[in-house]
Design a protein around this motif. Structure first.
Motif, mmCIF file in Angstrom:
data_model
loop_
_atom_site.group_PDB
_atom_site.id
_atom_site.type_symbol
_atom_site.label_atom_id
_atom_site.label_comp_id
_atom_site.label_asym_id
_atom_site.label_seq_id
_atom_site.Cartn_x
_atom_site.Cartn_y
_atom_site.Cartn_z
ATOM 1 N N ALA A 261 -1.984 6.662 2.812
ATOM 2 C CA ALA A 261 -1.577 5.282 2.500
ATOM 3 C C ALA A 261 -1.170 5.165 1.030
ATOM 4 C CB ALA A 261 -2.702 4.315 2.822
ATOM 5 N N LEU A 262 -1.923 5.803 0.144
ATOM 6 C CA LEU A 262 -1.592 5.763 -1.289
ATOM 7 C C LEU A 262 -0.231 6.414 -1.531
ATOM 8 C CD1 LEU A 262 -5.103 6.738 -2.752
ATOM 9 C CD2 LEU A 262 -4.039 4.473 -2.849
ATOM 10 N N SER A 271 4.957 -1.461 1.524
ATOM 11 C CA SER A 271 5.316 -2.424 0.474
ATOM 12 C C SER A 271 4.097 -3.126 -0.099
ATOM 13 C CB SER A 271 6.295 -3.457 1.045
ATOM 14 O OG SER A 271 7.458 -2.793 1.497
ATOM 15 N N ALA A 272 3.098 -3.373 0.736
ATOM 16 C CA ALA A 272 1.869 -4.039 0.272
ATOM 17 C C ALA A 272 0.672 -3.260 0.788
ATOM 18 C CB ALA A 272 1.834 -5.479 0.765
ATOM 19 N N LEU A 273 -0.252 -2.967 -0.110
ATOM 20 C CA LEU A 273 -1.437 -2.193 0.268
ATOM 21 C C LEU A 273 -2.674 -2.853 -0.318
ATOM 22 C CD1 LEU A 273 -2.622 0.413 1.574
ATOM 23 C CD2 LEU A 273 -2.261 1.552 -0.624
ATOM 24 N N LEU A 274 -3.697 -2.889 0.516
ATOM 25 C CA LEU A 274 -4.961 -3.522 0.133
ATOM 26 C C LEU A 274 -6.057 -2.484 0.298
ATOM 27 C CD1 LEU A 274 -5.687 -6.626 -0.358
ATOM 28 C CD2 LEU A 274 -6.453 -6.612 2.001
ATOM 29 N N GLY A 275 -6.972 -2.402 -0.653
ATOM 30 C CA GLY A 275 -8.045 -1.421 -0.486
ATOM 31 C C GLY A 275 -9.155 -1.614 -1.492
ATOM 32 N N GLY A 276 -10.123 -0.707 -1.411
ATOM 33 C CA GLY A 276 -11.267 -0.742 -2.320
ATOM 34 C C GLY A 276 -12.590 -0.854 -1.600
ATOM 35 N N ALA A 318 -2.261 3.229 -7.129
ATOM 36 C CA ALA A 318 -2.185 4.250 -6.072
ATOM 37 C C ALA A 318 -2.152 5.651 -6.683
ATOM 38 C CB ALA A 318 -0.965 4.015 -5.192
ATOM 39 N N ARG A 319 -1.365 5.826 -7.738
ATOM 40 C CA ARG A 319 -1.292 7.140 -8.406
ATOM 41 C C ARG A 319 -2.653 7.537 -8.970
ATOM 42 N NH1 ARG A 319 3.565 4.924 -10.314
ATOM 43 N NH2 ARG A 319 5.360 5.787 -9.218
#
Length: 357
Positions: A261-262, A271-276, A318-319
């Protein structure tokens, strides 16, 4: 002789003192051993356990709630009981585990999905249930939808933007809450038309099969909202097969910070990513360890808490997160987060910033 006995008892006391400090925790992981999210969740917990000196064991149930219940029964009623049992209220199984725990002497901590208000009313307040920690799933679903809409090129007045949504399981609290958040965002954007919401069961293959049919039915779809990364990838494959480009012709959103995903975020396919929220079990261990040290969790923000772990991940995040994945301890000093000896105003800094420092 008396002196020898006294020394023996002292040594015994020292041995017990040492074992008492390393509290044993069993985590019943509701996911599968090949699921990127639940594996990374366990890895973060293991990093926390190493730093805190907690004796942690993890059992996976391969997404079978009946297996979780069988594991809980052995843990709570068998001869080798842990000091603490950590589990998720996945598919609403918490009350059954609480019943099994009666008189077991095992302390309970719920993660990811806490008791529903109805369940709470049924089970009442219990001394053995020491706390719960859940992420901001409803807000997460909302933030993800808002970001996806923000990124879509503007449309002519009266025209609509067509959307497909892939939720997880109907009977999973996190799935329902993310869906509610998505619907809240849609209520603010009448120009976005939800063509269909389907339940992809969190899996890539199911979402792929569903998307293949839905794209024939709704050829003008230009937004895809997905409650996890696997379903986003499944839908993405179906979009690619009809000659459209993910990230250009159709914008995708997903939840989870798996390496795939990253990378998709960096490449622009997502285009949009949610995480943590993969960090939640590790943070929960800090609280469990504090409880074992005599800390009253109620003093430091309450024993049942929701924390805003789900945050939008940009390309820079993400990087950095992709690079961090190779570090076995994630560079987090879990022991320093303890509330032991802190003023009552202290709040646990459980967030992505602590991870990304």
């Amino acid at each position: 002789m008396f002196k020898f006995l006294h020394i023996s008892l002292l040594l015994l006391g020292m041995a017990f003192g040492t074992s008492a400090r390393a509290e044993s925790v069993l985590f019943l992981n509701p996911g599968a051993t090949d699921e990127a999210f639940w594996v990374s969740y366990s890895q973060f917990m293991q990093a926390a356990a190493r730093d805190l000196g907690v004796d942690l064991r993890i059992l996976y149930s391969q997404r079978q709630p009946e297996m979780t219940l069988a594991q809980a029964r052995v843990a709570l009623q068998g001869p080798d009981r842990p000091d603490y049992l950590m589990f998720a209220n996945e598919q609403y199984i918490a009350p059954q585990i609480l019943r099994m725990a009666n008189q077991s002497g095992v302390k309970l901590f719920i993660v990811n999905a806490a008791l529903t208000p109805n369940q709470q009313a049924l089970v009442g307040d219990r001394a053995d249930r020491i706390g719960s920690l859940v992420p901001n799933d409803e807000e997460g679903g909302y933030l993800l939808m808002k970001e996806l809409i923000r990124l879509h090129p503007p449309v002519a007045p009266g025209a609509s933007i067509e959307l497909l949504a892939f939720s997880g399981l109907k009977i999973t609290p996190s799935s329902q809450l993310r869906e509610q958040g998505m619907q809240r965002a849609l209520a603010e954007h009448p120009e976005v038309r939800l063509r269909q919401l389907v339940y992809g069961g969190w899996t890539q293959q199911r979402a792929y099969e569903q998307a293949r049919q839905l794209l024939v039915r709704y050829p003008k779809v230009s937004l895809v909202w997905a409650a996890n990364d696997e379903m986003a990838f499944g839908a993405m494959r179906a979009v690619s097969e009809i000659g459209k480009m993910p990230g250009k012709d159709v914008l995708f959103s997903a939840v989870n910070t798996s390496p795939a995903a990253l990378q998709a975020m960096i490449d622009g396919r997502l285009s949009a990513l949610l995480g943590g929220h993969f960090t939640l079990g590790g943070w929960a261990l800090v609280e469990v360890h504090d409880h074992a040290q005599g800390v009253d969790l109620n003093r430091y923000g309450g024993r049942d808490r929701q924390i805003p772990l789900l945050q939008l991940i940009d390309k820079d995040h993400a990087r950095r997160m992709l690079a961090m994945g190779t570090s076995p301890d994630y560079g987090v000093h879990f022991r320093k987060l303890s509330a032991k000896g802190r003023p009552a105003s202290y709040r646990y800094p459980f967030n992505l910033q602590t991870l990304m420092h």
